[in-house]
Design a protein around this motif. Structure first.
Motif, PDB file in Angstrom:
ATOM      1  N   GLY A   1       0.809  -1.208   0.000  1.00  0.00           N
ATOM      2  CA  GLY A   1       0.000   0.000   0.000  1.00  0.00           C
ATOM      3  C   GLY A   1       0.841   1.257   0.000  1.00  0.00           C
ATOM      4  O   GLY A   1       0.460   2.279  -0.588  1.00  0.00           O
ATOM      5  N   SER A   2       2.004   1.195   0.655  1.00  0.00           N
ATOM      6  CA  SER A   2       2.901   2.351   0.707  1.00  0.00           C
ATOM      7  C   SER A   2       3.533   2.653  -0.644  1.00  0.00           C
ATOM      8  O   SER A   2       4.025   3.768  -0.862  1.00  0.00           O
ATOM      9  CB  SER A   2       3.999   2.117   1.756  1.00  0.00           C
ATOM     10  N   MET A   3       3.534   1.691  -1.548  1.00  0.00           N
ATOM     11  CA  MET A   3       4.018   1.945  -2.913  1.00  0.00           C
ATOM     12  C   MET A   3       2.922   2.558  -3.784  1.00  0.00           C
ATOM     13  O   MET A   3       3.220   3.181  -4.801  1.00  0.00           O
ATOM     14  CB  MET A   3       4.505   0.641  -3.554  1.00  0.00           C
TER      15      MET A   3
ATOM     16  N   SER B   1       3.802   8.908  -5.958  1.00  0.00           N
ATOM     17  CA  SER B   1       3.962   7.597  -5.328  1.00  0.00           C
ATOM     18  C   SER B   1       4.921   6.747  -6.148  1.00  0.00           C
ATOM     19  O   SER B   1       5.262   7.079  -7.294  1.00  0.00           O
ATOM     20  CB  SER B   1       2.609   6.894  -5.245  1.00  0.00           C
ATOM     21  N   ILE B   2       5.332   5.645  -5.580  1.00  0.00           N
ATOM     22  CA  ILE B   2       6.186   4.706  -6.315  1.00  0.00           C
ATOM     23  C   ILE B   2       5.445   4.180  -7.532  1.00  0.00           C
ATOM     24  O   ILE B   2       6.028   4.023  -8.612  1.00  0.00           O
ATOM     25  CB  ILE B   2       6.645   3.567  -5.389  1.00  0.00           C
TER      26      ILE B   2
ATOM     27  N   LEU C   1       6.844   4.491 -11.281  1.00  0.00           N
ATOM     28  CA  LEU C   1       7.039   3.329 -12.148  1.00  0.00           C
ATOM     29  C   LEU C   1       6.295   3.506 -13.468  1.00  0.00           C
ATOM     30  O   LEU C   1       6.795   3.117 -14.537  1.00  0.00           O
ATOM     31  CB  LEU C   1       6.556   2.063 -11.438  1.00  0.00           C
ATOM     32  N   PHE C   2       5.115   4.087 -13.415  1.00  0.00           N
ATOM     33  CA  PHE C   2       4.346   4.331 -14.627  1.00  0.00           C
ATOM     34  C   PHE C   2       5.113   5.244 -15.582  1.00  0.00           C
ATOM     35  O   PHE C   2       5.276   4.935 -16.769  1.00  0.00           O
ATOM     36  CB  PHE C   2       2.992   4.953 -14.276  1.00  0.00           C
ATOM     37  N   HIS C   3       5.576   6.368 -15.064  1.00  0.00           N
ATOM     38  CA  HIS C   3       6.269   7.332 -15.921  1.00  0.00           C
ATOM     39  C   HIS C   3       7.583   6.768 -16.462  1.00  0.00           C
ATOM     40  O   HIS C   3       7.945   7.014 -17.625  1.00  0.00           O
ATOM     41  CB  HIS C   3       6.507   8.630 -15.154  1.00  0.00           C
ATOM     42  N   ARG C   4       8.286   6.007 -15.643  1.00  0.00           N
ATOM     43  CA  ARG C   4       9.536   5.400 -16.111  1.00  0.00           C
ATOM     44  C   ARG C   4       9.278   4.339 -17.179  1.00  0.00           C
ATOM     45  O   ARG C   4      10.040   4.214 -18.139  1.00  0.00           O
ATOM     46  CB  ARG C   4      10.285   4.800 -14.933  1.00  0.00           C
TER      47      ARG C   4
END
Length: 341
Positions: A292-294, A305-306, A310-313
């Protein structure tokens, strides 16, 4: 791969691209389970033929149909809580409270005027795991007024608001099951005020999912909010049973359901990402709190958020315009991040 409307165009992810929401099926595309009677008010269940014929509805979905036929919408009581229109509806014969009606016309700003779709989608995606009450979409006809559409959910009897109790008494398994649902649907409004607690057993039942399913295209991932991150139960390991459930989640089947219901494409992609992160994290031994913290932004919520990162990367790493490349990029980056935790 998955049931996106244009599976060959990662160009949709580019900053200049706009979200292309898949519209809900029109009235011509839907079946009405009950032919409206000539009365002051009539209510008809809206059925999705594709979900029914392909067996994509939860097995309990048929139970609500019988309730709807006897609802007395004219005597519905408006709930004093919440910022949108919420009505308690009773049976016309027994006068017992049986359902909760939420008209689209009275939804608050957080739903994007698709709260009724999201309520139904949450029930379908949950499929009994977190015990989201049976939910459907209805069409309401009143004399001299336009046809109204909204969601109807089975009323949770013999229950009380969980916010009246401290989280320390909540069952760990309940929190884990609800947390799994929230991660999958990217709930933007999970707190104890939208959890019901059975007066006899203490079992928690999640309600109010009209603010779930944010889109990757409009910054909606920034609004994900899980109160249970502060609960001690979220830091406990998943049971062997739930680890098996998570491992067997079929994200492609979820996307097919969301696409059929009419949840927009950006939310479908977000659902794929969050469920993939959940499965990878659980397999690596992470707790619900870790996962949940990600997904939720940390601290004052000013930094991405992580999941957002991750989406943008993953988008930036795409060379071509194939969705499969994006999905592979995202999964690879997620595995790398989890390996470093």
């Amino acid at each position: 791969m998955i049931a996106l409307s244009n599976p060959g165009a990662v160009g949709l992810f580019l900053p200049s691209a706009r979200s292309r929401a898949l519209p809900p099926p029109s009235h011509q595309d839907l079946d009405f389970a009950v032919e409206p009677e000539p009365a002051s008010t009539s209510i008809s269940e809206v059925r999705y033929p594709d979900l029914t014929t392909r067996g994509l509805l939860p097995s309990s979905a048929a139970d609500l149909s019988a309730i709807i036929t006897n609802l007395d919408l004219d005597s519905a009581e408006r709930s004093p809580h919440g910022t949108g229109g919420v009505y308690f509806v009773s049976d016309s014969m027994t006068h017992e409270r049986r359902a909760v009606y939420k008209p689209q016309s009275e939804e608050n700003d957080t739903t994007g005027q698709k709260g009724y779709l999201k309520e139904f989608a949450a029930f379908v995606i949950d499929n009994g795991l977190a015990c989201v009450p049976e939910t459907t979409i209805v069409s309401v006809e009143r004399q001299h007024l336009p046809v109204e559409i909204g969601s109807v959910q089975a009323y949770v009897a013999e229950s009380e608001d969980a916010e009246d109790f401290g989280p320390g008494i909540f069952n760990t398994e309940d929190i884990h099951r609800i947390g799994i649902l929230d991660v999958r649907i990217l709930n933007c409004d999970r707190h104890s005020g939208n959890l019901m607690r059975n007066k006899k057993t203490g079992k928690l039942v999640p309600i109010d999912h009209g603010s779930a399913f944010p889109s990757v295209f409009d910054g909606g991932l920034a609004n994900v909010s899980f109160e249970w991150l502060m609960y001690p139960q979220a830091r406990q390991p998943f049971s062997a049973e739930l680890l098996d459930v998570i491992a067997n989640l079929d994200v492609n089947a979820d996307i097919e359901k969301l696409n059929t219901i009419g949840v927009d494409e950006g939310a479908q992609i977000a659902n794929w990402m969050s469920t993939t992160l959940l499965k990878l994290g659980a397999d690596a031994g992470l707790t619900l709190h870790d996962i949940g913290s990600m997904v939720q932004r940390a601290g004052d919520r000013s930094a991405p958020s992580i999941l957002e990162d991750l989406f943008h990367r993953a988008v930036a790493a795409c060379v071509g315009t194939d969705y499969a490349e994006f999905f592979d990029n995202f999964a690879g980056l997620a595995k790398q991040h989890i390996a470093c935790i």
